[in-house]
Motif scaffolding. Structure first.
Motif, PDB file in Angstrom:
ATOM      1  N   VAL A   1       2.701   5.918  -3.071  1.00 11.15           N
ATOM      2  CA  VAL A   1       3.809   6.703  -3.621  1.00 11.15           C
ATOM      3  C   VAL A   1       3.755   6.725  -5.139  1.00 11.15           C
ATOM      4  N   MET A   2       3.354   5.621  -5.748  1.00 11.50           N
ATOM      5  CA  MET A   2       3.215   5.572  -7.205  1.00 11.50           C
ATOM      6  C   MET A   2       2.191   6.603  -7.678  1.00 11.50           C
ATOM      7  N   ARG A   3       1.063   6.680  -6.972  1.00 15.66           N
ATOM      8  CA  ARG A   3       0.025   7.641  -7.355  1.00 15.66           C
ATOM      9  C   ARG A   3       0.518   9.074  -7.225  1.00 15.66           C
ATOM     10  N   ILE A   4       1.277   9.330  -6.165  1.00 17.46           N
ATOM     11  CA  ILE A   4       1.731  10.699  -5.895  1.00 17.46           C
ATOM     12  C   ILE A   4       2.853  11.127  -6.830  1.00 17.46           C
ATOM     13  N   THR A   5       3.752  10.202  -7.136  1.00 18.84           N
ATOM     14  CA  THR A   5       4.984  10.559  -7.851  1.00 18.84           C
ATOM     15  C   THR A   5       5.035  10.106  -9.299  1.00 18.84           C
ATOM     16  N   GLY A   6       4.223   9.098  -9.648  1.00 18.40           N
ATOM     17  CA  GLY A   6       4.306   8.549 -10.999  1.00 18.40           C
ATOM     18  C   GLY A   6       5.426   7.530 -11.178  1.00 18.40           C
ATOM     19  N   LEU A   7       6.106   7.165 -10.089  1.00 19.99           N
ATOM     20  CA  LEU A   7       7.175   6.175 -10.162  1.00 19.99           C
ATOM     21  C   LEU A   7       6.611   4.771 -10.331  1.00 19.99           C
ATOM     22  N   ASP A   8       7.446   3.850 -10.851  1.00 15.31           N
ATOM     23  CA  ASP A   8       7.021   2.460 -10.900  1.00 15.31           C
ATOM     24  C   ASP A   8       7.140   1.865  -9.498  1.00 15.31           C
ATOM     25  N   GLN A   9       6.662   0.627  -9.322  1.00 17.45           N
ATOM     26  CA  GLN A   9       6.581   0.040  -7.982  1.00 17.45           C
ATOM     27  C   GLN A   9       7.945  -0.094  -7.316  1.00 17.45           C
TER      28      GLN A   9
ATOM     29  N   PRO B   1      -2.075  13.779   5.670  1.00 20.84           N
ATOM     30  CA  PRO B   1      -1.618  12.643   6.484  1.00 20.84           C
ATOM     31  C   PRO B   1      -2.734  11.688   6.886  1.00 20.84           C
ATOM     32  N   ASP B   2      -3.919  12.213   7.150  1.00 22.73           N
ATOM     33  CA  ASP B   2      -5.013  11.332   7.558  1.00 22.73           C
ATOM     34  C   ASP B   2      -5.450  10.430   6.413  1.00 22.73           C
ATOM     35  N   GLU B   3      -5.456  10.965   5.214  1.00 25.36           N
ATOM     36  CA  GLU B   3      -5.788  10.161   4.039  1.00 25.36           C
ATOM     37  C   GLU B   3      -4.766   9.050   3.857  1.00 25.36           C
ATOM     38  N   PHE B   4      -3.485   9.392   4.012  1.00 22.82           N
ATOM     39  CA  PHE B   4      -2.419   8.407   3.881  1.00 22.82           C
ATOM     40  C   PHE B   4      -2.562   7.300   4.920  1.00 22.82           C
ATOM     41  N   LEU B   5      -2.758   7.672   6.182  1.00 25.71           N
ATOM     42  CA  LEU B   5      -2.850   6.689   7.249  1.00 25.71           C
ATOM     43  C   LEU B   5      -4.035   5.745   7.046  1.00 25.71           C
ATOM     44  N   ALA B   6      -5.171   6.293   6.635  1.00 25.24           N
ATOM     45  CA  ALA B   6      -6.341   5.453   6.392  1.00 25.24           C
ATOM     46  C   ALA B   6      -6.072   4.474   5.254  1.00 25.24           C
ATOM     47  N   ASP B   7      -5.363   4.948   4.235  1.00 24.35           N
ATOM     48  CA  ASP B   7      -5.075   4.113   3.063  1.00 24.35           C
ATOM     49  C   ASP B   7      -4.123   2.972   3.406  1.00 24.35           C
ATOM     50  N   VAL B   8      -2.968   3.297   3.980  1.00 23.36           N
ATOM     51  CA  VAL B   8      -1.943   2.264   4.177  1.00 23.36           C
ATOM     52  C   VAL B   8      -2.300   1.272   5.283  1.00 23.36           C
TER      53      VAL B   8
ATOM     54  N   ARG C   1       0.823  -1.200   0.000  1.00 23.75           N
ATOM     55  CA  ARG C   1       0.000   0.000   0.000  1.00 23.75           C
ATOM     56  C   ARG C   1       0.866   1.263   0.000  1.00 23.75           C
ATOM     57  N   PHE C   2       2.016   1.227   0.723  1.00 27.34           N
ATOM     58  CA  PHE C   2       2.963   2.340   0.657  1.00 27.34           C
ATOM     59  C   PHE C   2       3.365   2.596  -0.784  1.00 27.34           C
ATOM     60  N   ALA C   3       3.773   1.511  -1.466  1.00 24.26           N
ATOM     61  CA  ALA C   3       4.248   1.637  -2.844  1.00 24.26           C
ATOM     62  C   ALA C   3       3.152   2.185  -3.750  1.00 24.26           C
ATOM     63  N   ALA C   4       1.942   1.655  -3.610  1.00 18.89           N
ATOM     64  CA  ALA C   4       0.840   2.110  -4.451  1.00 18.89           C
ATOM     65  C   ALA C   4       0.553   3.589  -4.219  1.00 18.89           C
TER      66      ALA C   4
ATOM     67  N   ARG D   1      10.760   1.599  -7.775  1.00 17.15           N
ATOM     68  CA  ARG D   1      11.311   2.887  -7.358  1.00 17.15           C
ATOM     69  C   ARG D   1      10.460   3.531  -6.261  1.00 17.15           C
ATOM     70  N   ALA D   2       9.152   3.270  -6.296  1.00 12.86           N
ATOM     71  CA  ALA D   2       8.272   3.809  -5.256  1.00 12.86           C
ATOM     72  C   ALA D   2       8.598   3.192  -3.896  1.00 12.86           C
ATOM     73  N   LEU D   3       8.840   1.882  -3.877  1.00 10.21           N
ATOM     74  CA  LEU D   3       9.218   1.227  -2.636  1.00 10.21           C
ATOM     75  C   LEU D   3      10.561   1.749  -2.128  1.00 10.21           C
ATOM     76  N   ARG D   4      11.487   1.982  -3.045  1.00  4.85           N
ATOM     77  CA  ARG D   4      12.792   2.510  -2.659  1.00  4.85           C
ATOM     78  C   ARG D   4      12.644   3.906  -2.061  1.00  4.85           C
ATOM     79  N   LEU D   5      11.801   4.734  -2.682  1.00  2.00           N
ATOM     80  CA  LEU D   5      11.587   6.084  -2.169  1.00  2.00           C
ATOM     81  C   LEU D   5      10.924   6.048  -0.799  1.00  2.00           C
ATOM     82  N   ALA D   6       9.941   5.157  -0.634  1.00  3.31           N
ATOM     83  CA  ALA D   6       9.273   5.030   0.662  1.00  3.31           C
ATOM     84  C   ALA D   6      10.287   4.672   1.743  1.00  3.31           C
TER      85      ALA D   6
END
Length: 215
Positions: free
Chosen positions: A39-47, A76-83, A34-37, A49-54
């Motif tokens: 970050v992918m939505r926010i940054t446009g990175l592939d999975q 932050p609340d949206e992020f916490l609910a999502d992950v 869920r972190f990767a997904a 690279r998104a995991l690496r950034l996280a």
């Protein structure tokens, strides 16, 4: 003999994830997806690279959330609910751990870098809810994560903790540095506890360790 080192403790502070349940439960494996997904939505990175950034944000900012807030101004609340929208149905009650926590004299709280809601779900699934006087998530520290000194100060002030009369239980060794520095008794909860100046005790089995402290 370990009990003598905790004779002064009147407040017991527990991390949640990989501390009050075994890492083999695999909750972080679900959250990483869920972190990767996110970050992918926010940054446009592939999975990958998104995991690496996280992970890079976890290293540099203390948490992926803190990094995303600083660098991408997310909600932050949206992020916490999502992950934290993960399956915890496989978590089970732990009678040994429950009895060991019940045997501790004093105030008992949970303080996590996750959300309060996530913590309460996990505690309920583990049958531990009734043992804790308060549950604090990262939102109670203004979204600043452990190991930030400001984050610990916010929670300790909010709860009225006197650090020199408290103990901290954590699976992340780096999160014990500040508690040590302010006078807490520190316990690294890990199958292979680290040896370091800021770690007083290691607990490969939390229930077994706590069972020595009942008084």
């Amino acid at each position: 003999m370990v009990a003598q080192h905790f004779a002064h403790v009147d407040t017991w502070v527990f991390d949640l994830d990989n501390t009050l349940y075994h890492p083999s439960a695999g909750l972080f494996a679900q959250m990483d997806v869920r972190f990767a997904a996110y970050v992918m939505r926010i940054t446009g990175l592939d999975q990958t690279r998104a995991l690496r950034l996280a992970h890079d944000y976890w290293l540099s900012h203390g948490s992926t959330l803190a990094g995303l807030m600083a660098e991408h101004h997310i909600d932050p609340d949206e992020f916490l609910a999502d992950v934290h929208d993960i399956d915890i149905a496989h978590l089970t009650h732990d009678p040994a751990l429950s009895a060991a926590i019940a045997g501790l004299q004093g105030r008992k709280i949970v303080y996590t870098n996750g959300s309060e809601n996530h913590a309460k779900r996990v505690l309920a699934a583990r049958g531990l809810t009734r043992h804790f006087d308060a549950v604090y998530g990262v939102e109670h520290a203004n979204y600043r994560p452990k190991p930030s000194a400001e984050a610990f100060a916010a929670i300790f002030t909010r709860d009225g903790i006197t650090p020199t009369k408290a103990a901290m239980f954590e699976d992340e060794a780096r999160n014990l540095a500040v508690p040590h520095d302010v006078g807490m008794c520190t316990v690294h909860v890990h199958e292979s506890p680290e040896t370091a100046p800021h770690i007083h005790h290691g607990a490969p089995d939390l229930a077994a360790f706590l069972s020595q402290l009942a008084r």
